[in-house]
Design a protein around this motif. Structure first.
Motif, PDB file in Angstrom:
ATOM      1  N   ARG A  72       0.815  -1.221   0.000  1.00 46.08           N
ATOM      2  CA  ARG A  72       0.000   0.000   0.000  1.00 46.08           C
ATOM      3  C   ARG A  72       0.851   1.274   0.000  1.00 46.08           C
ATOM      4  N   LEU A  73       2.155   1.139   0.223  1.00 44.48           N
ATOM      5  CA  LEU A  73       3.045   2.297   0.225  1.00 44.48           C
ATOM      6  C   LEU A  73       3.696   2.558  -1.131  1.00 44.48           C
ATOM      7  N   ARG A  74       3.431   1.687  -2.076  1.00 48.88           N
ATOM      8  CA  ARG A  74       4.063   1.819  -3.396  1.00 48.88           C
ATOM      9  C   ARG A  74       3.794   3.204  -3.996  1.00 48.88           C
ATOM     10  N   GLY A  75       4.842   3.832  -4.468  1.00 48.33           N
ATOM     11  CA  GLY A  75       4.733   5.143  -5.092  1.00 48.33           C
ATOM     12  C   GLY A  75       4.787   6.315  -4.128  1.00 48.33           C
ATOM     13  N   LEU A  76       4.729   6.052  -2.824  1.00 51.88           N
ATOM     14  CA  LEU A  76       4.781   7.120  -1.833  1.00 51.88           C
ATOM     15  C   LEU A  76       6.198   7.682  -1.774  1.00 51.88           C
ATOM     16  N   ARG A  77       6.331   8.990  -1.766  1.00 51.13           N
ATOM     17  CA  ARG A  77       7.631   9.654  -1.688  1.00 51.13           C
ATOM     18  C   ARG A  77       7.611  10.553  -0.458  1.00 51.13           C
ATOM     19  N   VAL A  78       8.192  10.057   0.623  1.00 46.07           N
ATOM     20  CA  VAL A  78       8.212  10.776   1.894  1.00 46.07           C
ATOM     21  C   VAL A  78       9.598  10.660   2.520  1.00 46.07           C
ATOM     22  N   SER A  79       9.812  11.480   3.527  1.00 42.64           N
ATOM     23  CA  SER A  79      11.062  11.425   4.285  1.00 42.64           C
ATOM     24  C   SER A  79      10.847  12.151   5.601  1.00 42.64           C
ATOM     25  N   ALA A  80      11.812  12.044   6.453  1.00 42.18           N
ATOM     26  CA  ALA A  80      11.895  12.847   7.668  1.00 42.18           C
ATOM     27  C   ALA A  80      13.361  13.218   7.806  1.00 42.18           C
ATOM     28  N   HIS A  81      13.630  14.192   8.617  1.00 41.00           N
ATOM     29  CA  HIS A  81      15.036  14.522   8.846  1.00 41.00           C
ATOM     30  C   HIS A  81      15.722  13.401   9.632  1.00 41.00           C
ATOM     31  N   ARG A  99      14.336  20.869   3.150  1.00 42.14           N
ATOM     32  CA  ARG A  99      12.948  20.578   3.508  1.00 42.14           C
ATOM     33  C   ARG A  99      12.681  19.100   3.277  1.00 42.14           C
ATOM     34  N   ALA A 100      12.435  18.364   4.358  1.00 39.46           N
ATOM     35  CA  ALA A 100      12.027  16.956   4.255  1.00 39.46           C
ATOM     36  C   ALA A 100      10.523  16.913   4.028  1.00 39.46           C
ATOM     37  N   TRP A 101      10.050  15.787   3.520  1.00 36.97           N
ATOM     38  CA  TRP A 101       8.634  15.646   3.166  1.00 36.97           C
ATOM     39  C   TRP A 101       7.923  14.778   4.210  1.00 36.97           C
ATOM     40  N   HIS A 102       7.696  15.340   5.401  1.00 39.59           N
ATOM     41  CA  HIS A 102       7.151  14.574   6.521  1.00 39.59           C
ATOM     42  C   HIS A 102       5.771  15.027   6.979  1.00 39.59           C
ATOM     43  N   ALA A 103       5.419  16.274   6.776  1.00 40.64           N
ATOM     44  CA  ALA A 103       4.195  16.809   7.378  1.00 40.64           C
ATOM     45  C   ALA A 103       2.973  16.696   6.480  1.00 40.64           C
ATOM     46  N   GLY A 104       3.148  16.711   5.178  1.00 39.37           N
ATOM     47  CA  GLY A 104       2.002  16.667   4.274  1.00 39.37           C
ATOM     48  C   GLY A 104       1.130  17.897   4.445  1.00 39.37           C
ATOM     49  N   VAL A 105      -0.166  17.737   4.185  1.00 42.71           N
ATOM     50  CA  VAL A 105      -1.112  18.840   4.359  1.00 42.71           C
ATOM     51  C   VAL A 105      -1.166  19.152   5.851  1.00 42.71           C
ATOM     52  N   SER A 106      -0.773  20.357   6.200  1.00 41.29           N
ATOM     53  CA  SER A 106      -0.600  20.683   7.616  1.00 41.29           C
ATOM     54  C   SER A 106      -0.641  22.185   7.823  1.00 41.29           C
ATOM     55  N   ALA A 107      -0.844  22.583   9.082  1.00 37.00           N
ATOM     56  CA  ALA A 107      -0.821  23.998   9.451  1.00 37.00           C
ATOM     57  C   ALA A 107      -0.460  24.106  10.924  1.00 37.00           C
ATOM     58  N   PHE A 108       0.231  25.202  11.243  1.00 33.82           N
ATOM     59  CA  PHE A 108       0.600  25.473  12.631  1.00 33.82           C
ATOM     60  C   PHE A 108       0.524  26.976  12.860  1.00 33.82           C
ATOM     61  N   GLN A 109      -0.246  27.369  13.860  1.00 34.81           N
ATOM     62  CA  GLN A 109      -0.410  28.772  14.225  1.00 34.81           C
ATOM     63  C   GLN A 109      -0.727  29.650  13.010  1.00 34.81           C
ATOM     64  N   CYS A 114       3.719  23.028   6.790  1.00 33.60           N
ATOM     65  CA  CYS A 114       4.678  22.943   7.894  1.00 33.60           C
ATOM     66  C   CYS A 114       6.052  22.443   7.466  1.00 33.60           C
ATOM     67  N   ASN A 115       6.134  21.679   6.386  1.00 33.76           N
ATOM     68  CA  ASN A 115       7.462  21.254   5.922  1.00 33.76           C
ATOM     69  C   ASN A 115       8.383  22.445   5.677  1.00 33.76           C
ATOM     70  N   ASP A 116       7.809  23.585   5.288  1.00 31.20           N
ATOM     71  CA  ASP A 116       8.614  24.762   4.980  1.00 31.20           C
ATOM     72  C   ASP A 116       9.414  25.261   6.178  1.00 31.20           C
ATOM     73  N   PHE A 117       8.857  25.131   7.378  1.00 27.99           N
ATOM     74  CA  PHE A 117       9.473  25.759   8.558  1.00 27.99           C
ATOM     75  C   PHE A 117       9.662  24.792   9.722  1.00 27.99           C
ATOM     76  N   SER A 118       9.769  23.507   9.418  1.00 31.62           N
ATOM     77  CA  SER A 118       9.900  22.532  10.503  1.00 31.62           C
ATOM     78  C   SER A 118      10.998  21.520  10.235  1.00 31.62           C
ATOM     79  N   LEU A 119      11.360  20.826  11.284  1.00 33.27           N
ATOM     80  CA  LEU A 119      12.206  19.638  11.229  1.00 33.27           C
ATOM     81  C   LEU A 119      11.340  18.475  11.680  1.00 33.27           C
ATOM     82  N   GLY A 120      11.459  17.323  11.021  1.00 40.49           N
ATOM     83  CA  GLY A 120      10.648  16.161  11.348  1.00 40.49           C
ATOM     84  C   GLY A 120      11.480  15.037  11.932  1.00 40.49           C
ATOM     85  N   ILE A 121      11.021  14.526  13.067  1.00 43.39           N
ATOM     86  CA  ILE A 121      11.668  13.386  13.711  1.00 43.39           C
ATOM     87  C   ILE A 121      10.647  12.266  13.837  1.00 43.39           C
ATOM     88  N   GLU A 122      10.969  11.130  13.271  1.00 38.75           N
ATOM     89  CA  GLU A 122      10.146   9.920  13.399  1.00 38.75           C
ATOM     90  C   GLU A 122      10.680   9.082  14.551  1.00 38.75           C
TER      91      GLU A 122
END
Length: 191
Positions: A72-81, A99-109, A114-122
Motif C-alpha cells: 500500500r506504500l508503493r509510489g509514496l515519496r516521503v522522508s523525515a530529517h 525541507r524533508a517531506w514529513h508533514a504533508g497537508v498541515s498547518a501550525f499557528q 509545515c514542511n517549509d518551517f519545521s524539522l521532522g523526527i520519526e
C-alpha cells in the motif's frame, strides 16, 4: 557523547548515528525560519520494530514484497530529517538545511505547509505502545543540537498540525517527559 551538526545540517557520524541520505527533499523557501519540531511515529509493517523498512521507505528502496502490508506504500515519496529507533540509535535522512517531506497537508499557528518551517523526527513506535527510555534520551540529545543550530521555538506532534488526518505520536508519547529531558519550555508544547 555530544551530537554535532556540520555546516549543511548533517550529524557527524559516530556510534549510534547513521547517515542514510534520502532523495525525498527539496529547498525551503528563501525566507523560511525553522521554528517548529514535529514528532511522528512509524513502524513498518505497523507494530513491528527493527528491520530495514523505514529506511527503505524514506530512500525509495522499500522491498514491497517483504510483507503484504507494504504494498500500500508503493509510489509514496516521503522522508523525515531523523528516525530514532527503539534502542535510541539515530538515523538521519535529510540535512536540516533542506525541507524533508514529513508533514504533508498541515498547518501550525495559522501557517500552512509545515514542511517549509519545521524539522521532522520519526520515533520508531505506535500511538499506543510506550516509547523506550533510550528514545527519550536520544530525542533530548537531538533536540539540544537542533535548537543550538536553528531558531526552534515550538514542538508539536503530527496529530497537532494535521488533526483528523494524523494521530501520531499519539497518547503513548509523554510530552512532559520530553519537556524535562530536552529542557523544552512546556508553554511551547501541545496542551
Amino acid at each position: 557523547m555530544t551530537l554535532q551538526l556540520d555546516r549543511h545540517g548533517w550529524l557527524r557520524p559516530r556510534a549510534g548515528v547513521l547517515l542514510c541520505p534520502s532523495p525525498n527533499f527539496d529547498a525551503r523557501p528563501a525566507d523560511a525560519q525553522v521554528r517548529l519540531l514535529v514528532l511522528h511515529n512509524i513502524s513498518l509493517p505497523p507494530g513491528r520494530f527493527g528491520g530495514p523498512h523505514v529506511a527503505g521507505l524514506f530512500t525509495n528502496t522499500l522491498d514491497y514484497g517483504a510483507h503484504p502490508w507494504l504494498e500500500r506504500l508503493r509510489g509514496l515519496r516521503v522522508s523525515a530529517h531523523f528516525f530514532v529507533r527503539r534502542d535510541g540509535a539515530i538515523v538521519q535522512f535529510v540535512a536540516t538545511a533542506a525541507r524533508a517531506w514529513h508533514a504533508g497537508v498541515s498547518a501550525f499557528q495559522g501557517s500552512a505547509r509545515c514542511n517549509d518551517f519545521s524539522l521532522g523526527i520519526e520515533l520508531e513506535g505506535t500511538d499506543t505502545l510506550p516509547y523506550e527510555d533510550a528514545q527519550y534520551h536520544a530525542l533530548a540529545r537531538l533536540a539540544a543540537v537542533l535548537r543550538a543550530r536553528h531558531p526552534l521555538v515550538w514542538a508539536a506532534g503530527h496529530e497537532h498540525i494535521a488533526p483528523g488526518r494524523k494521530t501520531d505520536p499519539g497518547p503513548a508519547f509523554d510530552w512532559p517527559r520530553f519537556a524535562r529531558a530536552a529542557n523544552w519550555p512546556r508553554r511551547h508544547l501541545p496542551r
